[in-house]
Design a protein around this motif. Structure first.
Motif, short mmCIF file in Angstrom:
data_model
loop_
_atom_site.label_atom_id
_atom_site.label_comp_id
_atom_site.label_asym_id
_atom_site.label_seq_id
_atom_site.Cartn_x
_atom_site.Cartn_y
_atom_site.Cartn_z
N GLU A 275 -9.24 4.45 -8.29
CA GLU A 275 -9.23 4.52 -6.82
C GLU A 275 -7.91 3.99 -6.26
O GLU A 275 -7.31 3.07 -6.81
CB GLU A 275 -10.41 3.69 -6.29
N ARG A 276 -7.44 4.60 -5.15
CA ARG A 276 -6.22 4.14 -4.47
C ARG A 276 -6.57 3.82 -3.03
O ARG A 276 -7.35 4.51 -2.39
CB ARG A 276 -5.12 5.19 -4.52
N PHE A 277 -5.98 2.77 -2.51
CA PHE A 277 -6.24 2.31 -1.15
C PHE A 277 -4.97 2.43 -0.32
O PHE A 277 -3.90 2.00 -0.76
CB PHE A 277 -6.75 0.87 -1.16
N GLY A 278 -5.10 2.99 0.87
CA GLY A 278 -3.95 3.21 1.73
C GLY A 278 -3.63 2.06 2.66
O GLY A 278 -2.53 1.95 3.17
N ASN A 279 -4.62 1.18 2.90
CA ASN A 279 -4.40 0.05 3.80
C ASN A 279 -5.46 -1.02 3.57
O ASN A 279 -6.38 -0.86 2.77
CB ASN A 279 -4.38 0.50 5.27
N PHE B 246 0.83 -1.21 0.00
CA PHE B 246 0.00 0.00 0.00
C PHE B 246 0.85 1.25 0.00
O PHE B 246 1.98 1.22 0.48
CB PHE B 246 -0.91 0.00 1.23
N PRO B 247 0.35 2.38 -0.50
CA PRO B 247 -0.90 2.59 -1.21
C PRO B 247 -0.83 2.00 -2.62
O PRO B 247 0.23 1.97 -3.24
CB PRO B 247 -1.05 4.10 -1.25
N ALA B 248 -1.98 1.57 -3.10
CA ALA B 248 -2.02 0.91 -4.41
C ALA B 248 -3.41 1.02 -5.02
O ALA B 248 -4.40 1.21 -4.31
CB ALA B 248 -1.62 -0.55 -4.27
N ASN B 249 -3.45 0.87 -6.34
CA ASN B 249 -4.74 0.84 -7.04
C ASN B 249 -5.15 -0.62 -7.22
O ASN B 249 -4.37 -1.53 -6.95
CB ASN B 249 -4.65 1.60 -8.38
#
Length: 133
Positions: A109-113, A78-81
């Motif tokens: 969208e990107r996710f931090g965790n 993370f962060p990742a799409n």
């Protein structure tokens, strides 16, 4: 027949059997010394969140999904799409159903965790995808 490899003598064995006899018969501690019994809960002890886990109350779907994601994804992911996350899941040999659900997420969208990812997979926009696998 005694082989000589016993850690306790015959007399100590009999003594220990006698000490445990009351506990085994009654099912609760029978000692007169209070300090030897388990301590009861106090008034100011914190409550367990949502009560104890019993057969009737297992983990929620969000908790189970988050645990499955955390088993396969590391903090370094993370962060990742969704595209990067699906690649990482495939490398970690995650179940195909989980990888496909991640691939269905919006690509921008990107996710931090893991928590954010699990919420996106079970949130209101994921109504068609939510539910046990």
């Amino acid at each position: 027949m005694q082989r000589g490899s016993d850690r306790l003598s015959v007399h100590r064995d009999d003594e220990m059997k006698h000490e445990l006899q009351g506990l085994l018969r009654s099912g609760h501690p029978t000692r007169t010394e209070e300090w030897n019994d388990p301590e009861p809960t106090a008034e100011d002890d914190p409550e367990v969140a949502r009560g104890p886990v019993t057969p009737s109350r297992g983990p929620t779907y969000l908790e189970a999904l988050r645990l499955e994601l955390a088993r396969t994804l590391t903090r370094g992911t993370f962060p990742a799409n969704p595209r990067e996350l699906s690649r990482a899941l495939r490398r970690a040999n995650a179940p195909d159903a989980l990888v496909e659900r991640v691939e269905e997420l919006p690509h921008k969208e990107r996710f931090g965790n893991v928590q954010q990812l699990a919420q996106a997979l079970t949130g209101p926009g994921a109504a068609g995808r939510a539910g046990p696998e």
